[in-house]
Design a protein around this motif. Sequence first.
Motif, PDB file in Angstrom:
ATOM      1  N   GLU A 170     -12.151  -2.883  11.401  1.00  0.00           N
ATOM      2  CA  GLU A 170     -12.088  -1.424  11.280  1.00  0.00           C
ATOM      3  C   GLU A 170     -10.732  -0.905  11.763  1.00  0.00           C
ATOM      4  N   CYS A 191      -3.869   3.678   1.606  1.00  0.00           N
ATOM      5  CA  CYS A 191      -5.097   3.228   0.942  1.00  0.00           C
ATOM      6  C   CYS A 191      -6.081   4.396   0.845  1.00  0.00           C
ATOM      7  N   GLN A 192      -6.431   4.759  -0.374  1.00  0.00           N
ATOM      8  CA  GLN A 192      -7.478   5.774  -0.524  1.00  0.00           C
ATOM      9  C   GLN A 192      -8.858   5.186  -0.243  1.00  0.00           C
ATOM     10  N   HIS A 193      -8.985   3.879  -0.457  1.00  0.00           N
ATOM     11  CA  HIS A 193     -10.260   3.190  -0.218  1.00  0.00           C
ATOM     12  C   HIS A 193      -9.985   1.928   0.590  1.00  0.00           C
ATOM     13  N   VAL A 194     -10.733   1.741   1.667  1.00  0.00           N
ATOM     14  CA  VAL A 194     -10.571   0.559   2.513  1.00  0.00           C
ATOM     15  C   VAL A 194     -11.885  -0.210   2.555  1.00  0.00           C
ATOM     16  N   CYS A 197       0.834  -1.209   0.000  1.00  0.00           N
ATOM     17  CA  CYS A 197       0.000   0.000   0.000  1.00  0.00           C
ATOM     18  C   CYS A 197       0.867   1.257   0.000  1.00  0.00           C
ATOM     19  N   LYS A 223       1.126   3.771  -3.258  1.00  0.00           N
ATOM     20  CA  LYS A 223       0.783   5.195  -3.116  1.00  0.00           C
ATOM     21  C   LYS A 223       1.953   6.061  -3.551  1.00  0.00           C
ATOM     22  N   THR A 280      -3.775   4.631  -7.300  1.00  0.00           N
ATOM     23  CA  THR A 280      -4.918   4.624  -6.397  1.00  0.00           C
ATOM     24  C   THR A 280      -4.961   3.252  -5.748  1.00  0.00           C
ATOM     25  N   GLY A 319      -8.331  -1.352   9.168  1.00  0.00           N
ATOM     26  CA  GLY A 319      -8.664  -0.402   8.111  1.00  0.00           C
ATOM     27  C   GLY A 319      -8.065   0.964   8.360  1.00  0.00           C
ATOM     28  N   ALA A 320      -8.064   1.389   9.625  1.00  0.00           N
ATOM     29  CA  ALA A 320      -7.464   2.675   9.978  1.00  0.00           C
ATOM     30  C   ALA A 320      -5.974   2.676   9.678  1.00  0.00           C
ATOM     31  N   ASP A 326      -1.368   3.926   5.727  1.00  0.00           N
ATOM     32  CA  ASP A 326      -0.370   3.367   4.809  1.00  0.00           C
ATOM     33  C   ASP A 326      -0.622   3.706   3.342  1.00  0.00           C
ATOM     34  N   LYS A 366      -5.353   2.961   5.916  1.00  0.00           N
ATOM     35  CA  LYS A 366      -5.501   4.337   5.419  1.00  0.00           C
ATOM     36  C   LYS A 366      -4.233   5.137   5.661  1.00  0.00           C
TER      37      LYS A 366
END
Length: 322
Positions: free
Chosen positions: A164, A175-178, A147, A151, A156, A167-168, A173, A171
């Motif tokens: 979750e 990730c624009q979308h998780v 990731c 980036k 993207t 997921g945080a 790291d 982001k």
Amino acid sequence: MFEVLKWEEVEIGEPKEGEIRVRNKAIGINFIDVYFRKGVYKATTMPFTPGMEAVGVVTAVGPGLTGREVGDVVAYAGNPMGSYAEEQILPANVAVPVPSSIDPIVAASVMLKGMTAQFLVRRCFKVESGHTILVHAAAGGVGSLLCQWGKALGATVIGTVSTEEKGAQAKVDGCQHVIVYKNEDFVAAVNTITSGKGVDVVYDSVGQDTFQGSLACLKSRGYMVCFGQSSGTPEPVPLSALAAKSLFLTRPSLMQYTTTRDELLEAAGEVFANVSLGVLRVRVNHTYPLSQAAQAHADLESRKTSGSVVLIPDDNNDKQQQ
């Protein structure tokens, strides 16, 4: 299955021609170690010592060998297996120098995963600005680096995670979308994110649980890069399944991308440079004493870990003071 890992004393002897002896300071754990322990991958000899990466100090140099000296800090990743050890004999040509700016624990945690990420985004499928990439297990050791690197290359990045909390981290790291795959169907989510176009490449280390969905996420002429199978081996796929979108499917291995000394030095050099520059942030979230390797495996398999997991030889400090 974890109890097959046993802590034993063995004699390793002196390095022969072309070899060095290394006292390990830190040992990286990778899912490939689990595959060997479970028998998914077959070891050439039994019993065997697992482990594919470590950082240590050279304690002896084989006869006639130049370019290596006692006291050098070196790292290695790949074959020969056997890094779950306080000390080991290695072919000198598999060891690379570790820059003094990088902590040995960080280097041990990033060597195999970092070179894996390097060949995946720079050589297997060359990620460029404008690409959209899907990374499964985005909070894992390799996933996190993929990731960040994706980036940095201008892509993207879409990442899938199990919670979750992970997921945080994804982001942070890059990730624009998780996608938290336990809460939503990742194929539908990717379809929405890409407005039905699909992604250029999927980096899939999960295997069985995600394989078919990963194929469905690809755009025409997309690349399915399956580099692991933490959930099990995918079912065989008929060639006709790739024909509808003219897909590329590959099952690459780091060992095939570091077959020469030059390839190895280039891959490791790029990893260490990006760590030093802050392009890659390495999270060593878990360390275990080497004698507790079985517990480390249990935690890794049950998804209790995130980032990198490192084993520290139990009497490392004692030996260095002697």
